[in-house]
Write a protein that holds these residues in place. Structure first.
Motif: not given
Length: 184
Positions: A68, A71, A94, A100-101, A120
């Motif tokens: 994260l 990103r 996200w 990403l989830r 998230g």
């Protein structure tokens, strides 16, 4: 809401940010746990980004948090270091990206002007009280910081973060006294 749809419970750390007297301080303990075991006691969960103009703290899975952070740095670059815009774009990705989830972490970001919590579930939250916290000891640290802001306003943002994190470490078994604190 079923148990399956609930956001992940982030534990095993405490990160606290306070905006007070024109300064922002973010601090975190250094404990990393694997289940009920302390794996490491001096993890650095605070990172400076954008040439030191933005500070980020993370809680949750370390590998997920680093993903994260990468990103978020990409979003900062793409949006001219506009922290709010980068946070919103990261939260959108996200929430909607399959990979990403699944990441289990949360971020607090700070610039000279603002504090933001990024989750998230697509949330980008700016606190009403100029205090943000994440992790297992977050509510202890947040309560202590709010009390210190109200009843010891002469303390600096850094002093408030240090004292509140020490209080959380005295209460939360997933939080230790090995603190890292950065100030903007």
């Amino acid at each position: 809401m079923s148990q399956q749809n609930l956001p992940p419970t982030i534990h095993a750390t405490t990160v606290l940010a306070v905006q007070h007297q024109g300064k922002i301080a973010i601090g975190a303990d250094g404990q990393a746990t694997m289940g009920n075991t302390v794996a490491k006691s001096n993890v650095r969960k605070i990172r400076k980004l954008s040439e030191g103009n933005i500070i980020t703290g993370f809680a949750g899975s370390t590998a997920d948090a680093f993903t994260l952070l990468e990103r978020f740095e990409e979003k900062l670059s793409a949006y001219g270091n506009n922290m709010r815009r980068a946070a919103i774009e990261l939260a959108k990705d996200w929430r909607t990206d399959r990979y990403l989830r699944r990441l289990e972490a949360m971020l607090i970001t700070a610039s000279n002007e603002e504090l933001l919590l990024i989750s998230g579930t697509g949330d980008v939250i700016e606190p009403d009280s100029n205090v943000l916290s994440i992790g297992s000891g977050s509510m202890y640290a947040q309560a202590a910081a709010l009390a210190l802001v109200r009843h010891a306003p002469h303390l600096s943002a850094e002093e408030i973060v240090r004292e509140a994190l020490n209080i959380a470490a005295d209460i939360c078994i997933y939080t230790n006294h090995n603190l890292v604190i950065e100030v903007l």
